[in-house]
Design a protein around this motif. Structure first.
Motif, PDB file in Angstrom:
ATOM      1  N   GLN A 215     -49.577  10.812   7.836  1.00 29.74           N
ATOM      2  CA  GLN A 215     -48.619  10.844   6.740  1.00 29.74           C
ATOM      3  C   GLN A 215     -49.302  11.280   5.439  1.00 29.74           C
ATOM      4  O   GLN A 215     -48.721  12.008   4.630  1.00 29.74           O
ATOM      5  CB  GLN A 215     -47.986   9.462   6.553  1.00 29.74           C
ATOM      6  CG  GLN A 215     -47.065   9.042   7.682  1.00 29.74           C
ATOM      7  CD  GLN A 215     -45.865   9.948   7.840  1.00 29.74           C
ATOM      8  OE1 GLN A 215     -45.341  10.482   6.878  1.00 29.74           O
ATOM      9  NE2 GLN A 215     -45.438  10.143   9.079  1.00 29.74           N
TER      10      GLN A 215
ATOM     11  N   VAL B 109     -38.148  13.955   3.814  1.00 29.81           N
ATOM     12  CA  VAL B 109     -37.528  13.780   5.126  1.00 29.81           C
ATOM     13  C   VAL B 109     -36.029  13.591   4.941  1.00 29.81           C
ATOM     14  O   VAL B 109     -35.585  12.911   4.012  1.00 29.81           O
ATOM     15  CB  VAL B 109     -38.145  12.567   5.854  1.00 29.81           C
ATOM     16  CG1 VAL B 109     -37.540  12.410   7.239  1.00 29.81           C
ATOM     17  CG2 VAL B 109     -39.651  12.723   5.955  1.00 29.81           C
TER      18      VAL B 109
ATOM     19  N   HIS C 210     -42.141  13.503  10.899  1.00 28.92           N
ATOM     20  CA  HIS C 210     -41.793  12.116  10.584  1.00 28.92           C
ATOM     21  C   HIS C 210     -41.542  11.310  11.861  1.00 28.92           C
ATOM     22  O   HIS C 210     -41.974  10.157  11.973  1.00 28.92           O
ATOM     23  CB  HIS C 210     -40.551  12.104   9.698  1.00 28.92           C
ATOM     24  CG  HIS C 210     -40.166  10.741   9.212  1.00 28.92           C
ATOM     25  ND1 HIS C 210     -40.939  10.017   8.332  1.00 28.92           N
ATOM     26  CD2 HIS C 210     -39.084   9.953   9.486  1.00 28.92           C
ATOM     27  CE1 HIS C 210     -40.360   8.856   8.080  1.00 28.92           C
ATOM     28  NE2 HIS C 210     -39.234   8.787   8.769  1.00 28.92           N
TER      29      HIS C 210
END
Length: 377
Positions: free
Chosen positions: A344, A111, A300
């Motif tokens: 995730q 990210v 994210h």
């Protein structure tokens, strides 16, 4: 896994001790405020100012309109699903993103710093908006016959809310003034920060957190995290945040074990909160974000809903006027966090290649013979 173990340990402790009213237990409010203050400072401490300035419009919309839209969506789902006006307030309790959870889990190397900065600021500064929403949603629920009217609990008058806001800003101004005075006196030598400045920074931050925890002056702590950095002591902040996160998980276990639990309502509330975060993220990213977010960044933020000590505090505060709030919000927090970590872990961004970052085809003969492969991350 550590959070799950802490949650189970807290539940066992709650079953053994049977705390009747956790919100009035000696030291509970201060301990909860301390955990929240640590999470807020940790959430803003490592934010890159350049990334904040770049995405300032996005952050402002997220912590104002975004929180309002999320709370409204969640409340609508709960009222339609269960036909109970008091469930209007549940959208408030889980609409914010818990800064302690975010600070403890922002470690993905796939990210960009931009996405991390947006989520950190979003989590740190949506709490004041949630407090303001408590006024309108609680009043609306009472108007439709939910909860005893006029008991004076939870629903603070507007003067009190804005008075607390001014106190937070005043406390931050005091800390900022002391820091600038100390930094100016200590100065820098040869472009490096002097060790004495790190000691002053640590002393200021510790004193602020200990003081702010007493009256939940969360905004002052979050703003201080943007200004006062710990320097060589910053390495220990991650461990402190991790310990606070585990402590908050244990508190959630005690809360779940100390009263009646409404699993079905909690499941619906948790799923609604998680879906609302995804919808708001998609809306903001399409309308405001330029350049567009990559798929890992979008995942994210979209799957970034997490709840913890902030939601517990709001639920305990709302419980006297709206009985059963804790029993619904507790399972909802577990549901949201399980969904967050599941997505995730699944890493949906692995199978979505961001074409906007792919290099343009090369027309040179030597380049045409080589196969392009994406770089890691």
């Amino acid at each position: 896994m550590g959070a799950c173990v802490a949650l189970a340990g807290g539940a066992i402790l709650g079953l053994l001790t049977h705390p009747e009213n956790l919100s009035h237990a000696t030291g509970y409010q201060y301990a909860a405020g301390l955990l929240l203050a640590i999470g807020l400072y940790g959430s803003t401490h490592d934010i890159d100012f350049a990334e904040v300035r770049r995405s300032l419009k996005v952050v402002l919309v997220a912590v104002t309109v975004g929180v309002l839209v999320k709370a409204s969506l969640i409340a609508t789902v709960m009222v339609l699903a269960f036909d109970r006006p008091e469930y209007l307030v549940l959208g408030i309790a889980v609409a914010q993103i818990d800064p302690l959870s975010v600070a403890a889990t922002q470690k993905s190397d796939r990210v960009s710093p931009r996405a991390k900065a947006i989520l950190s600021v979003w989590a740190a500064f949506d709490d004041p908006m949630t407090v303001l929403l408590t006024l309108s949603f609680s009043a609306l629920a009472v108007r439709y016959g939910a909860g005893p009217a006029g008991d004076g609990s939870v629903v603070m008058d507007t003067a009190t809310v804005f008075g607390d806001l001014l106190l937070n800003l005043g406390l931050f101004a005091l800390v900022a003034g002391l820091w600038w005075a100390a930094a100016g006196r200590l100065g820098r030598r040869h472009g490096t920060r002097r060790p004495a400045a790190d000691v002053v920074a640590l002393a200021l931050v510790v004193a602020l957190i200990l003081f702010a925890a007493r009256d939940m002056m969360v905004l002052a702590v979050a703003l201080t995290g943007l200004l006062v950095r710990l320097g060589r002591f910053g390495a220990g902040l991650e461990a402190v945040v991790a310990l606070a996160f585990l402590a908050a998980s244990a508190v959630l276990g005690v809360v779940l074990a100390s009263g009646e639990v409404f699993l079905r309502e909690g499941l619906v509330l948790g799923v609604s909160a998680f879906a609302a975060q995804l919808l708001v993220t998609l809306l903001i990213s399409r309308l405001l974000v330029r350049p567009r977010l990559t798929w890992p960044d979008l995942a994210h933020l979209g799957f970034g809903q997490q709840n913890g000590i902030t939601a517990i505090l709001l639920a305990l505060a709302l419980e006297p006027r709206f009985p059963g709030t804790v029993g619904v919000v507790g399972p909802a927090i577990v549901t949201v966090n399980l969904l967050h970590h599941t997505f995730q872990w699944a890493r949906v961004d692995r199978w979505r290649q961001d074409l906007s970052t792919a290099p343009e085809p090369q027309h040179a003969p030597t380049a045409m013979s080589q196969e392009w492969k994406p770089e890691p991350g």
